[in-house]
Motif scaffolding. Structure first.
Motif, PDB file in Angstrom:
ATOM      1  N   ALA A  40     -58.344 -62.565  31.514  1.00 58.44           N
ATOM      2  CA  ALA A  40     -59.159 -61.484  30.957  1.00 58.44           C
ATOM      3  C   ALA A  40     -58.312 -60.541  30.111  1.00 58.44           C
ATOM      4  CB  ALA A  40     -59.848 -60.716  32.084  1.00 58.44           C
ATOM      5  N   THR A  41     -57.091 -60.270  30.560  1.00 61.28           N
ATOM      6  CA  THR A  41     -56.200 -59.377  29.816  1.00 61.28           C
ATOM      7  C   THR A  41     -55.819 -59.982  28.479  1.00 61.28           C
ATOM      8  OG1 THR A  41     -55.360 -58.396  31.862  1.00 61.28           O
ATOM      9  CG2 THR A  41     -53.965 -58.193  29.899  1.00 61.28           C
ATOM     10  N   VAL A  71     -48.113 -57.264  32.504  1.00 61.09           N
ATOM     11  CA  VAL A  71     -47.623 -57.300  31.116  1.00 61.09           C
ATOM     12  C   VAL A  71     -46.170 -57.778  31.090  1.00 61.09           C
ATOM     13  CG1 VAL A  71     -47.010 -55.848  29.126  1.00 61.09           C
ATOM     14  CG2 VAL A  71     -49.286 -55.650  30.186  1.00 61.09           C
ATOM     15  N   GLN A  72     -45.373 -57.354  32.058  1.00 58.42           N
ATOM     16  CA  GLN A  72     -43.983 -57.820  32.120  1.00 58.42           C
ATOM     17  C   GLN A  72     -43.928 -59.337  32.299  1.00 58.42           C
ATOM     18  OE1 GLN A  72     -41.033 -55.965  31.627  1.00 58.42           O
ATOM     19  NE2 GLN A  72     -40.380 -58.081  31.394  1.00 58.42           N
ATOM     20  N   ARG A  73     -44.796 -59.870  33.183  1.00 59.18           N
ATOM     21  CA  ARG A  73     -44.843 -61.331  33.375  1.00 59.18           C
ATOM     22  C   ARG A  73     -45.295 -62.028  32.086  1.00 59.18           C
ATOM     23  NH1 ARG A  73     -47.087 -59.764  38.228  1.00 59.18           N
ATOM     24  NH2 ARG A  73     -49.198 -60.331  37.577  1.00 59.18           N
ATOM     25  N   LEU A  74     -46.291 -61.457  31.412  1.00 60.74           N
ATOM     26  CA  LEU A  74     -46.767 -62.046  30.150  1.00 60.74           C
ATOM     27  C   LEU A  74     -45.672 -62.017  29.092  1.00 60.74           C
ATOM     28  CD1 LEU A  74     -50.389 -60.581  30.015  1.00 60.74           C
ATOM     29  CD2 LEU A  74     -49.720 -62.950  30.524  1.00 60.74           C
ATOM     30  N   THR A  81     -46.379 -59.157  23.918  1.00 66.41           N
ATOM     31  CA  THR A  81     -45.208 -58.407  23.478  1.00 66.41           C
ATOM     32  C   THR A  81     -45.611 -56.949  23.316  1.00 66.41           C
ATOM     33  OG1 THR A  81     -43.412 -58.353  21.862  1.00 66.41           O
ATOM     34  CG2 THR A  81     -45.615 -58.783  20.999  1.00 66.41           C
ATOM     35  N   ARG A  82     -44.624 -56.088  23.256  1.00 65.62           N
ATOM     36  CA  ARG A  82     -44.903 -54.670  22.988  1.00 65.62           C
ATOM     37  C   ARG A  82     -44.530 -54.400  21.542  1.00 65.62           C
ATOM     38  NH1 ARG A  82     -44.850 -51.699  28.558  1.00 65.62           N
ATOM     39  NH2 ARG A  82     -44.479 -53.476  29.880  1.00 65.62           N
ATOM     40  N   VAL A  83     -45.401 -53.672  20.870  1.00 68.14           N
ATOM     41  CA  VAL A  83     -45.208 -53.358  19.458  1.00 68.14           C
ATOM     42  C   VAL A  83     -45.363 -51.856  19.264  1.00 68.14           C
ATOM     43  CG1 VAL A  83     -46.024 -55.630  18.682  1.00 68.14           C
ATOM     44  CG2 VAL A  83     -47.662 -53.740  18.908  1.00 68.14           C
ATOM     45  N   GLY A  84     -44.829 -51.361  18.157  1.00 67.14           N
ATOM     46  CA  GLY A  84     -44.962 -49.939  17.846  1.00 67.14           C
ATOM     47  C   GLY A  84     -46.374 -49.603  17.389  1.00 67.14           C
ATOM     48  N   HIS A  85     -46.773 -48.383  17.667  1.00 70.61           N
ATOM     49  CA  HIS A  85     -48.067 -47.861  17.204  1.00 70.61           C
ATOM     50  C   HIS A  85     -47.923 -47.535  15.725  1.00 70.61           C
ATOM     51  CE1 HIS A  85     -51.422 -45.126  16.656  1.00 70.61           C
ATOM     52  NE2 HIS A  85     -51.915 -45.550  17.806  1.00 70.61           N
ATOM     53  N   THR A  97     -49.217 -62.568  21.759  1.00 67.69           N
ATOM     54  CA  THR A  97     -48.373 -63.319  20.827  1.00 67.69           C
ATOM     55  C   THR A  97     -49.125 -64.554  20.347  1.00 67.69           C
ATOM     56  OG1 THR A  97     -47.412 -64.691  22.561  1.00 67.69           O
ATOM     57  CG2 THR A  97     -46.256 -62.606  22.034  1.00 67.69           C
ATOM     58  N   GLU A  98     -48.553 -65.240  19.374  1.00 68.63           N
ATOM     59  CA  GLU A  98     -49.157 -66.484  18.900  1.00 68.63           C
ATOM     60  C   GLU A  98     -49.219 -67.504  20.038  1.00 68.63           C
ATOM     61  OE1 GLU A  98     -51.346 -68.786  16.636  1.00 68.63           O
ATOM     62  OE2 GLU A  98     -50.751 -66.752  16.092  1.00 68.63           O
TER      63      GLU A  98
END
Length: 160
Positions: A40-41, A71-74, A81-85, A97-98
């Motif tokens: 779902a996430t 999110v850490q596991r993903l 991934t974490r991206v800038g705002h 991610t792709e």
């Protein structure tokens, strides 16, 4: 609303609930190595794009520490991934991610194949009837699920 309409709404609501529950239960009986919360996430990230972790936790109905761990596991699996705002460099957003998109596409293909196998067991006229019902129901359900428009005050801002 008169009693007949209310009874009709309850009947349709019960039928939709049963349909959704049975299909989800059947399709998730083979989890493909992923929890419902994880799927779902990732699905939400695909649909809505990058989002703050706190908003993601709230949207999925789980505690922020649990979402942080998910999110850490993903991220460890290369699925998020974490991206800038774009408007605030101090803020980090979670994005799929792709590889995450490809994984979810594979899950959808596998689930559709399972449904196609179930349909193959039905007579052709039943498949046609179900197809006609779905062509009618799906747009209505999508419209029903859309958030209601927020009233605005002068200046175009949503009313509080």
């Amino acid at each position: 609303m008169d009693e007949t309409s209310e009874e009709g709404h309850q009947e349709v609501a019960a039928a939709l609930n049963e349909l959704a529950t049975e299909m989800v239960r059947h399709l998730l009986s083979e989890r493909q190595g992923m929890s419902l919360t994880t799927a779902a996430t990732l699905s939400r990230l695909e649909r809505e794009g990058p989002v703050r972790l706190t908003a993601l936790a709230a949207a999925e109905g789980i505690a922020q520490p649990s979402m942080t761990a998910l999110v850490q596991r993903l991220e460890d699996q290369g699925l998020a991934t974490r991206v800038g705002h774009p408007g605030d460099g101090r803020v980090r957003l979670v994005a799929v991610t792709e590889a995450g998109r490809e994984l979810m596409a594979g899950r959808r293909r596998a689930q559709c194949a399972r449904v196609a196998d179930m349909l193959a067991a039905l007579p052709g006229q039943d498949v046609r009837a179900l197809g006609e019902a779905m062509r009618t129901a799906l747009p209505l359900v999508r419209r029903m699920l859309r958030p209601a428009p927020q009233p605005t005050v002068s200046g175009g801002e949503p009313a509080s």
